[in-house]
Design a protein around this motif. Structure first.
Motif, mmCIF file in Angstrom:
data_model
loop_
_atom_site.group_PDB
_atom_site.id
_atom_site.type_symbol
_atom_site.label_atom_id
_atom_site.label_comp_id
_atom_site.label_asym_id
_atom_site.label_seq_id
_atom_site.Cartn_x
_atom_site.Cartn_y
_atom_site.Cartn_z
ATOM 1 N N LEU A 47 0.887 -1.154 -0.004
ATOM 2 C CA LEU A 47 0.070 -0.084 0.215
ATOM 3 C C LEU A 47 1.024 1.480 0.153
ATOM 4 O O LEU A 47 0.858 2.083 -0.632
ATOM 5 C CB LEU A 47 -0.842 -0.057 1.067
ATOM 6 C CG LEU A 47 -2.165 -0.614 1.131
ATOM 7 C CD1 LEU A 47 -2.844 -0.708 2.585
ATOM 8 C CD2 LEU A 47 -3.110 -0.308 0.120
ATOM 9 N N ALA A 50 2.542 1.912 -3.452
ATOM 10 C CA ALA A 50 1.383 2.614 -4.258
ATOM 11 C C ALA A 50 1.180 3.870 -4.205
ATOM 12 O O ALA A 50 1.057 4.749 -5.074
ATOM 13 C CB ALA A 50 0.294 1.866 -4.198
ATOM 14 N N ILE A 51 1.136 4.015 -2.735
ATOM 15 C CA ILE A 51 0.896 5.718 -2.113
ATOM 16 C C ILE A 51 2.085 6.305 -2.548
ATOM 17 O O ILE A 51 1.872 7.653 -3.083
ATOM 18 C CB ILE A 51 0.533 5.780 -0.842
ATOM 19 C CG1 ILE A 51 -0.933 5.296 -0.431
ATOM 20 C CG2 ILE A 51 0.589 7.191 -0.072
ATOM 21 C CD1 ILE A 51 -1.303 4.825 1.148
ATOM 22 N N GLU A 54 2.042 7.416 -6.112
ATOM 23 C CA GLU A 54 0.930 8.630 -6.488
ATOM 24 C C GLU A 54 1.393 9.895 -5.828
ATOM 25 O O GLU A 54 1.261 10.905 -6.575
ATOM 26 C CB GLU A 54 -0.213 8.334 -5.900
ATOM 27 C CG GLU A 54 -0.945 6.991 -6.794
ATOM 28 C CD GLU A 54 -2.470 6.549 -6.101
ATOM 29 O OE1 GLU A 54 -3.125 7.510 -5.749
ATOM 30 O OE2 GLU A 54 -2.756 5.161 -6.329
ATOM 31 N N ASN A 172 -6.304 0.717 4.720
ATOM 32 C CA ASN A 172 -6.598 0.496 3.028
ATOM 33 C C ASN A 172 -5.931 1.691 2.450
ATOM 34 O O ASN A 172 -5.671 2.794 3.223
ATOM 35 C CB ASN A 172 -8.180 0.462 2.895
ATOM 36 C CG ASN A 172 -9.034 1.525 3.438
ATOM 37 O OD1 ASN A 172 -8.670 2.823 3.150
ATOM 38 N ND2 ASN A 172 -10.129 1.424 4.120
ATOM 39 N N LYS A 173 -5.931 1.823 1.423
ATOM 40 C CA LYS A 173 -5.136 2.974 0.560
ATOM 41 C C LYS A 173 -5.766 4.043 0.391
ATOM 42 O O LYS A 173 -5.021 5.157 0.964
ATOM 43 C CB LYS A 173 -4.962 2.506 -1.087
ATOM 44 C CG LYS A 173 -4.347 3.318 -1.583
ATOM 45 C CD LYS A 173 -4.096 2.924 -3.171
ATOM 46 C CE LYS A 173 -3.428 3.878 -4.066
ATOM 47 N NZ LYS A 173 -3.883 3.731 -5.388
ATOM 48 N N MET A 177 -3.952 7.176 2.605
ATOM 49 C CA MET A 177 -3.478 8.183 1.598
ATOM 50 C C MET A 177 -4.191 9.363 2.249
ATOM 51 O O MET A 177 -3.516 10.515 2.345
ATOM 52 C CB MET A 177 -3.984 8.097 0.339
ATOM 53 C CG MET A 177 -3.868 9.177 -0.417
ATOM 54 S SD MET A 177 -2.301 9.644 -1.040
ATOM 55 C CE MET A 177 -2.491 8.513 -3.036
#
Length: 185
Positions: A47, A50-51, A54, A172-173, A177
């Motif tokens: 996670l 991925a963050i 972004e 969770n993402k 985030m």
């Protein structure tokens, strides 16, 4: 209640002694205590990756500093300590993050033979790598991470701190985030 509050803050701030992706002066410093044999630690790390991608696109590479600290839960994960030692042995050869990713990607195969295979695949000096493992060269460094976690109230991995404050939201993402972005304001 007051006991919980005393464990809501990171008592050992991130420093150049840590394993860092980014710069310590970033708007957000995210510290993760993790265990290479823990599936939830691996999920949370994915996670975070991925963050990171972004946030890098939207805010630039100096927005988020990610810090990883070892927190092997040896009472439930028999190979976690050895995996942390392998990561540190790789760090001694400038390959911490590469080994770190490999260990999380292959966390069901953390036996000694596999660790040597991963080191070889990364092009590490195998003789030096094995010497570090056999002499347990990096145990004190791992113990320092564990102790810093315990001082901040960490009892299980994964544990996250965003700008020094314990993250207690959902894993969770979207929520992670949102917490990261909110911490920068």
């Amino acid at each position: 209640m007051s006991d919980d509050r005393s464990h809501s803050f990171l008592l050992v701030p991130a420093s150049t002694q840590d394993h860092i992706q980014g710069v310590l002066g970033a708007a957000v410093v995210l510290v993760m205590y993790g265990d290479y044999q823990c599936s939830k630690s691996a999920d949370v790390y994915r996670l975070i990756k991925a963050i990171q991608r972004e946030l890098h696109v939207f805010f630039g590479e100096d927005y988020l500093c990610f810090v990883f600290r070892h927190f092997p839960q040896v009472q439930i994960h028999a190979q976690a300590q050895r995996a942390a030692q392998a990561a540190q042995a790789a760090a001694a050869q400038g390959q911490f993050w590469q080994m770190h990713d490999t260990l999380f990607d292959h966390q069901l195969a953390l036996g000694n033979g596999y660790l040597v295979e991963y080191a070889d695949h990364l092009g590490l000096d195998i003789s030096q790598f094995l010497q570090h493992l056999s002499k347990q060269t990096h145990v004190d460094r791992i113990d320092e991470d564990i102790e810093s976690g315990l001082r901040s109230g960490v009892t299980v991995a994964p544990a996250l701190f965003i700008n020094g404050i314990r993250y207690t939201g959902r894993w969770n993402k979207a929520q992670l985030m949102a917490a990261i972005v909110a911490a920068s304001h």
